[in-house]
Design a protein around this motif. Structure first.
Motif, PDB file in Angstrom:
ATOM      1  N   LEU A 113       0.830  -1.208   0.000  1.00 39.84           N
ATOM      2  CA  LEU A 113       0.000   0.000   0.000  1.00 39.84           C
ATOM      3  C   LEU A 113       0.864   1.257   0.000  1.00 39.84           C
ATOM      4  CD1 LEU A 113      -2.764  -1.108   2.535  1.00 39.84           C
ATOM      5  CD2 LEU A 113      -3.037  -0.790   0.064  1.00 39.84           C
ATOM      6  N   ALA A 114       1.952   1.223   0.748  1.00 31.62           N
ATOM      7  CA  ALA A 114       2.853   2.381   0.802  1.00 31.62           C
ATOM      8  C   ALA A 114       3.512   2.611  -0.554  1.00 31.62           C
ATOM      9  CB  ALA A 114       3.916   2.163   1.877  1.00 31.62           C
ATOM     10  N   ALA A 115       3.946   1.523  -1.207  1.00 38.79           N
ATOM     11  CA  ALA A 115       4.592   1.649  -2.510  1.00 38.79           C
ATOM     12  C   ALA A 115       3.636   2.225  -3.545  1.00 38.79           C
ATOM     13  CB  ALA A 115       5.110   0.285  -2.968  1.00 38.79           C
ATOM     14  N   SER A 136      -5.884  -7.867  -3.840  1.00 41.99           N
ATOM     15  CA  SER A 136      -7.245  -7.353  -3.660  1.00 41.99           C
ATOM     16  C   SER A 136      -7.264  -5.905  -3.162  1.00 41.99           C
ATOM     17  CB  SER A 136      -8.006  -8.229  -2.660  1.00 41.99           C
ATOM     18  OG  SER A 136      -8.106  -9.549  -3.126  1.00 41.99           O
ATOM     19  N   SER A 137      -6.122  -5.436  -2.630  1.00 41.66           N
ATOM     20  CA  SER A 137      -6.090  -4.130  -1.965  1.00 41.66           C
ATOM     21  C   SER A 137      -5.466  -3.017  -2.790  1.00 41.66           C
ATOM     22  CB  SER A 137      -5.340  -4.246  -0.636  1.00 41.66           C
ATOM     23  OG  SER A 137      -5.943  -5.203   0.211  1.00 41.66           O
ATOM     24  N   VAL A 138      -4.703  -3.374  -3.831  1.00 38.08           N
ATOM     25  CA  VAL A 138      -4.067  -2.339  -4.656  1.00 38.08           C
ATOM     26  C   VAL A 138      -4.703  -2.299  -6.038  1.00 38.08           C
ATOM     27  CG1 VAL A 138      -1.870  -2.543  -3.413  1.00 38.08           C
ATOM     28  CG2 VAL A 138      -2.239  -3.891  -5.502  1.00 38.08           C
ATOM     29  N   LYS A 139      -4.554  -1.176  -6.692  1.00 37.42           N
ATOM     30  CA  LYS A 139      -5.106  -1.010  -8.045  1.00 37.42           C
ATOM     31  C   LYS A 139      -4.055  -1.248  -9.126  1.00 37.42           C
ATOM     32  CE  LYS A 139      -8.781   2.273  -6.799  1.00 37.42           C
ATOM     33  NZ  LYS A 139      -8.563   2.248  -5.333  1.00 37.42           N
ATOM     34  N   ILE A 140      -2.782  -1.238  -8.755  1.00 38.04           N
ATOM     35  CA  ILE A 140      -1.716  -1.436  -9.733  1.00 38.04           C
ATOM     36  C   ILE A 140      -1.463  -2.929  -9.954  1.00 38.04           C
ATOM     37  CG2 ILE A 140      -0.611   0.789  -9.312  1.00 38.04           C
ATOM     38  CD1 ILE A 140       1.320  -0.577  -7.417  1.00 38.04           C
ATOM     39  N   SER A 199      -5.453 -16.355  -6.527  1.00 38.17           N
ATOM     40  CA  SER A 199      -4.792 -15.306  -5.721  1.00 38.17           C
ATOM     41  C   SER A 199      -5.055 -13.911  -6.266  1.00 38.17           C
ATOM     42  CB  SER A 199      -3.278 -15.544  -5.697  1.00 38.17           C
ATOM     43  OG  SER A 199      -2.732 -15.382  -7.000  1.00 38.17           O
ATOM     44  N   LYS A 200      -5.546 -13.835  -7.514  1.00 38.41           N
ATOM     45  CA  LYS A 200      -5.796 -12.576  -8.225  1.00 38.41           C
ATOM     46  C   LYS A 200      -4.517 -11.894  -8.711  1.00 38.41           C
ATOM     47  CE  LYS A 200     -10.257 -11.623  -6.027  1.00 38.41           C
ATOM     48  NZ  LYS A 200     -10.979 -12.201  -7.182  1.00 38.41           N
ATOM     49  N   VAL A 201      -3.384 -12.604  -8.639  1.00 42.88           N
ATOM     50  CA  VAL A 201      -2.136 -12.048  -9.148  1.00 42.88           C
ATOM     51  C   VAL A 201      -2.204 -11.977 -10.673  1.00 42.88           C
ATOM     52  CG1 VAL A 201      -0.835 -14.216  -9.411  1.00 42.88           C
ATOM     53  CG2 VAL A 201       0.354 -12.111  -8.751  1.00 42.88           C
ATOM     54  N   ASP A 202      -1.480 -11.018 -11.271  1.00 47.21           N
ATOM     55  CA  ASP A 202      -1.584 -10.757 -12.699  1.00 47.21           C
ATOM     56  C   ASP A 202      -0.586 -11.537 -13.542  1.00 47.21           C
ATOM     57  OD1 ASP A 202      -3.676  -8.703 -12.561  1.00 47.21           O
ATOM     58  OD2 ASP A 202      -2.149  -7.556 -11.466  1.00 47.21           O
ATOM     59  N   GLY A 203       0.327 -12.245 -12.906  1.00 51.86           N
ATOM     60  CA  GLY A 203       1.306 -13.017 -13.659  1.00 51.86           C
ATOM     61  C   GLY A 203       2.443 -13.454 -12.762  1.00 51.86           C
ATOM     62  N   VAL A 204       3.493 -14.018 -13.392  1.00 53.01           N
ATOM     63  CA  VAL A 204       4.614 -14.559 -12.627  1.00 53.01           C
ATOM     64  C   VAL A 204       5.940 -14.025 -13.150  1.00 53.01           C
ATOM     65  CG1 VAL A 204       3.406 -16.659 -11.960  1.00 53.01           C
ATOM     66  CG2 VAL A 204       4.699 -16.629 -14.106  1.00 53.01           C
ATOM     67  N   ALA A 205       6.860 -13.804 -12.224  1.00 52.31           N
ATOM     68  CA  ALA A 205       8.234 -13.437 -12.557  1.00 52.31           C
ATOM     69  C   ALA A 205       9.111 -14.647 -12.305  1.00 52.31           C
ATOM     70  CB  ALA A 205       8.696 -12.266 -11.703  1.00 52.31           C
TER      71      ALA A 205
END
Length: 217
Positions: free
Chosen positions: A121-123, A158-162, A181-187
């Motif tokens: 959230l801070a980032a 779920s808490s950030v928009k980026i 998990s709602k993650v957008d991808g993998v590194a």
């Protein structure tokens, strides 16, 4: 401030590691990974002389530009600016997010590593364009990486928009455990660059990542 990264850029985020090169050059391996479906490139060098790093960064930048994928430098803000990379990725110990944003300006990509919801959230508030969250599994690439639970990853997403990319120990065998998990991808690093066929490995991870992301709908 506009966001400089799209969620789909996170699908297959590759991080360079020359320890796996063998007889190939880094450029050849990155080309193979891009051909296999990489959507984002981060160049990570911890022990390279400045001029050598600049030379490599410029070469890889051309590969990324030709492929139309975003390209960032890990930690080294000055090198990122010198080669006019798309941006930079920093960790929690690499300086304040707001300070880095000020250095690179509003139009460059700023990625930030996060292990907790508070850090995430801070980032975001201080100007990050995307988050790298991990280590989601144990990893030999970064032995000091703290484990991030599935619950924490999901809470961050779920808490950030980026956009959020998961990192750390991700492989063909465990990637689908991130489903929901709602993650957008993998590194990934070794899941692509440590494999006998980099292009084929990238193709497999890309397909699995797409399947995992669709499970979030």
């Amino acid at each position: 401030m506009k966001n400089n990264v799209k969620k789909e850029d996170m699908l297959l985020y590759i991080v360079t590691d020359r320890s796996w090169l063998g007889e190939s050059t880094l450029e050849e391996e990155v080309c193979a990974a891009i051909d296999g479906g990489a959507t984002f490139l981060q160049i990570r060098e911890k022990d390279m002389a400045h001029q050598d790093f600049l030379h490599e960064a410029r070469n890889l930048k051309e590969l990324a530009r030709a492929a139309g994928i975003p390209y960032v430098i890990n930690d080294e803000v000055e090198i990122a600016l010198e080669v006019d990379a798309d941006g930079v990725h920093i960790g929690q110990s690499d300086g304040a997010v707001a300070e880095t944003r000020k250095k690179i300006g509003p139009n460059k990509i700023l990625g930030v590593s996060a292990q907790t919801l508070e850090q995430a959230l801070a980032a975001e508030k201080e100007g990050a364009d995307y988050l790298g969250v991990g280590a989601v599994f144990s990893t030999s690439t970064k032995t000091d990486a703290k484990a991030v639970s599935f619950e924490t990853l999901k809470s961050i997403c779920s808490s950030v928009k980026i956009p959020v990319v998961a990192i750390g120990g991700i492989s063909e065998e465990n990637l689908l455990e991130l489903s929901g998990s709602k993650v957008d991808g993998v590194a990934v690093i070794s899941a692509v660059f440590a494999q006998p066929d980099t292009r084929a490995a990238a193709q497999k991870i890309r397909k699995l990542s797409e399947k995992m992301v669709k499970s979030n709908d």
